[in-house]
Scaffold this motif. Structure first.
Motif, mmCIF file in Angstrom:
data_model
loop_
_atom_site.group_PDB
_atom_site.id
_atom_site.type_symbol
_atom_site.label_atom_id
_atom_site.label_comp_id
_atom_site.label_asym_id
_atom_site.label_seq_id
_atom_site.Cartn_x
_atom_site.Cartn_y
_atom_site.Cartn_z
ATOM 1 N N ARG A 19 35.375 47.568 30.994
ATOM 2 C CA ARG A 19 36.092 48.739 30.510
ATOM 3 C C ARG A 19 36.979 48.329 29.343
ATOM 4 N N HIS A 26 40.406 49.139 27.451
ATOM 5 C CA HIS A 26 41.720 49.764 27.492
ATOM 6 C C HIS A 26 42.413 49.497 26.157
ATOM 7 N N ARG A 83 42.179 42.378 22.173
ATOM 8 C CA ARG A 83 42.615 42.730 23.518
ATOM 9 C C ARG A 83 42.707 41.471 24.393
ATOM 10 N N ASN A 102 33.629 55.683 31.333
ATOM 11 C CA ASN A 102 34.620 54.681 30.893
ATOM 12 C C ASN A 102 34.170 53.248 31.159
ATOM 13 N N GLN A 134 38.887 44.939 30.492
ATOM 14 C CA GLN A 134 38.770 44.725 31.937
ATOM 15 C C GLN A 134 37.327 44.373 32.288
#
Length: 704
Positions: free
Chosen positions: A679, A681, A615, A664, A686
């Motif tokens: 977080r 995603h 990510r 979350n 994030q």
């Protein structure tokens, strides 16, 4: 020098009439004048040099520029240097550079000599600066005191800034800006304007008639210079019996002659300037030696100096770049073990100046007592072997092998320093790079400064690329020592700022009281009390207006100091927090089980292991500032953890738990005392925040 000329210089204040008399006593031919100046310089006769050089310049006589190499140190100000030097014949820029290189000049005089050398060189079509110029200019810039606002330092900065503007060198400009990093941009704009004006006028001023700088009549000032004046004549009432024993009243006997003597008072009671110079050795003190310049020290007879002061005298000679005179003094008075420290200083000065002859004489002083050449520092040994390339290479190889066998960092540094000071400076830089990562942080910083000085000699870019490597490496060393030092420095700066605030408050109160007093009695204006006094003839309204403007200015200054003080207090608190955190991490205290259990109750069980994709990372605004509030090792560990999580490393997700109330959002430990919120995603990670675990509950409320 003829007896008549000597008597005139010694016993007559230098003014225009005396200058014309001196002109008549100068040798009529240029060769004789040249020999006279050479004799004066050899005798270190500062007064004689000024009198003869100024008079000869006024008379249009031919002066050889070679006398500047040793004579520049005799000029009392930059204007005298400029007006004499610009009229000399020969390669004036070259000899000015030699003066800077081989003699110890006051900073402003050094800057003036460099500027004059550059200006005279660039005036000539097609002429370029000497290869030795930029290293000397950079060295002068590096010697500027960091952010000093003293008048002498600012004057030196202005002249160097003018020099940088004249030659258009961005590296010198950048170096000067580094030395005055705290100066605000508007101040630099003022400095730029001053430099531009000075650039246009300085050579024109030097070309003005030198006679206008000479007093028209003898100067009647009683005290000249920065010393504390002591009366050369005892205080006596005009109607008291004269001290000479004539039984006459003082005013009818020796009063007139004593008044002339009083105007020649020196720093020693009962002696005039000439009397003190004639017997200076007997009246020397350690404080006088530390302030004396080369022209004062060099002509002294060391046999008349008190033995207890000879060590200080020799050290000062070495400091003034006079190692040849230092070794001569040791030869005259004989070697003493008390001279070891000044001997080392003289050897260092000889090495830096490349004076192989002086180094050999210094070695010969100690050889009869069993001292051998191989006990010298490598730099001195390389100087003595300078004419034998094979021997130099063998010395470097032998020292390098010893350093590798012993793994002694000091030997490695001595190798680098010695080679850098020799005729192999580029090799010295590479050797410094090999030892810098092994040094303690404070020592590495000192050695890096030496590297930068060597780079200046080679006219290389200002900064060494290896400094980045050093910074990254040193960041990992001795965190506790650094944080403790940071805390002490923060405390010291806070104490100084508190004193500044207090002084401003006191000044503000004084001004407010003075305004109230003036407003209550406008008809009788008086002088404002210390520290700022109003001119006696100033109208009361004008004085009041100026005082009010000063009060407004003080209010603004006080506000700024308050803000600076508060910021320093926050820095002190942060330094204390960092130090406490670091100590806890190196010697952890027992875990607070209650806090730990409360935090665990707010978390969901560990997710089922899965394969995470790679990510991209999304940081919150201002996250770098957040990291700066935490100890360096915590910030570093946080960035490493974020990278591992974004890369999908399975081990990074061990202990990463979701919050019960905000499912979350995930939490991961950073050490035992810090928590990272983030977080996940599908395509990016994030980052939310980094906190101390004690702030967990408060931060959780904001996440909801």
């Amino acid at each position: 020098m003829s007896p008549e000329l000597r008597d005139l210089i010694d016993n007559t204040p230098f003014h225009r009439a005396a200058m014309h008399q001196i002109a008549g006593l100068l040798p009529p031919d240029d060769a004789g004048l040249d020999c006279l100046l050479a004799e004066i310089i050899t005798d270190n006769d500062a007064m004689g040099f000024m009198a003869v050089s100024v008079t000869a310049t006024h008379a249009g006589r031919r002066l050889d520029a070679r006398h500047l190499e040793q004579g520049t140190r005799f000029f009392p100000s930059s204007q005298w240097l400029g007006r004499v030097a610009i009229s000399m014949h020969g390669d004036v820029p070259a000899y000015l550079l030699k003066a800077v290189q081989h003699t110890r000049l006051e900073p402003e005089m050094e800057a003036t000599a460099l500027h004059l050398a550059a200006a005279l060189t660039l005036e000539q079509p097609g002429k370029s600066l000497s290869p030795t110029f930029m290293p000397l200019a950079r060295a002068a810039a590096r010697r500027l005191k960091q952010n000093s606002l003293k008048k002498d330092d600012v004057d030196t900065l202005t002249m160097l800034w003018t020099l940088a503007a004249r030659i258009g060198d961005p590296a010198l400009t950048a170096l000067l800006r580094q030395r005055y990093s705290k100066m605000k941009d508007n101040k630099w704009q003022v400095l730029n304007a001053e430099a531009g004006s000075l650039n246009k006028s300085v050579l024109a001023n030097y070309r003005k008639p030198i006679e206008e700088m000479v007093y028209e009549k003898p100067n009647q000032a009683i005290a000249l210079g920065s010393y504390t004046m002591r009366r050369s004549v005892a205080r006596l009432g005009r109607n008291e019996p004269c001290h000479c024993g004539s039984h006459k009243k003082y005013k009818r006997c020796c009063y007139e002659s004593d008044q002339k003597r009083l105007h020649e008072s020196s720093s020693v009671a009962g002696l005039t300037h000439n009397e003190l110079e004639a017997s200076l050795e007997k009246h020397l003190t350690e404080a006088m030696i530390k302030q004396a310049d080369a022209a004062t020290l060099a002509p002294l007879d060391p046999r008349k100096i008190a033995p207890a002061l000879r060590r200080h005298y020799l050290s000062r000679l070495a400091f003034c770049k006079l190692p040849d005179r230092a070794v001569e003094v040791m030869e005259i008075v004989g070697w003493s073990d008390n001279f070891l420290e000044p001997w080392q200083a003289a050897m260092l000065a000889a090495t830096e100046a490349g004076r192989r002859d002086v180094a050999q004489r210094l070695l010969s002083l100690r050889q009869p007592r069993g001292f051998t050449e191989d006990q010298l520092e490598l730099a001195a040994r390389l100087l003595l072997a300078a004419e034998d390339g094979n021997r130099c290479l063998q010395l470097i190889e032998t020292t390098a092998l010893t350093a590798l066998q012993t793994e002694n960092h000091q030997t490695l540094q001595a190798l680098a320093q010695g080679v850098a000071a020799s005729r192999f400076p580029a090799l010295g830089i590479l050797l410094y790079r090999s030892v810098l990562p092994l040094a303690a942080p404070d020592r590495a910083a000192q050695w890096l400064e030496q590297v930068l000085s060597v780079r200046d000699r080679l006219n290389l870019p200002l900064d060494d690329p290896f400094s980045d490597v050093i910074d990254r490496h040193l960041a990992e060393l001795k965190d506790e020592a650094r944080d403790a030092a940071a805390m002490r420095e923060a405390q010291h700066r806070l104490d100084r700022k508190v004193q500044e605030v207090q002084q401003l408050k006191e000044s503000l109160v004084r001004f407010q009281r003075e305004i109230a007093r003036r407003e209550a009695s406008p008809a009788a204006p008086k002088q404002t009390p210390h520290p700022i006094a109003a001119p006696p003839m100033l109208a009361n309204e004008t004085a009041l207006r100026e005082l009010r403007e000063k009060v407004i200015s003080l209010h603004h200054a006080l506000k700024e100091r308050h803000n600076e003080r508060n910021e320093l207090r926050r820095e002190l608190q942060q330094a204390q927090t960092d130090l406490d955190t670091l100590r806890q991490s190196t010697a952890p205290a027992p875990t607070d089980e209650a806090d730990h259990n409360q935090e665990e109750e707010l978390l969901l069980p560990q997710d089922v292991p899965e394969v995470h994709p790679v990510r991209l990372i999304e940081f919150p605004k201002g996250f770098q500032q957040i990291l700066e509030f935490f100890p360096r090792h915590v910030a570093r560990a946080t960035i490493i953890m974020i990278g591992r999580l974004a890369a999908g490393e399975p081990a990074a997700f061990v202990g990463a738990l979701r919050l019960k109330q905000v499912v979350n959002v995930m939490r991961q430990r950073i050490g035992s005392d810090y928590r990272l919120f983030f977080r996940l995603h599908p395509d990016h990670l994030q980052v939310i925040d980094l906190i101390n675990r004690k702030d967990f509950h408060n931060r959780l409320k904001t996440l909801k």
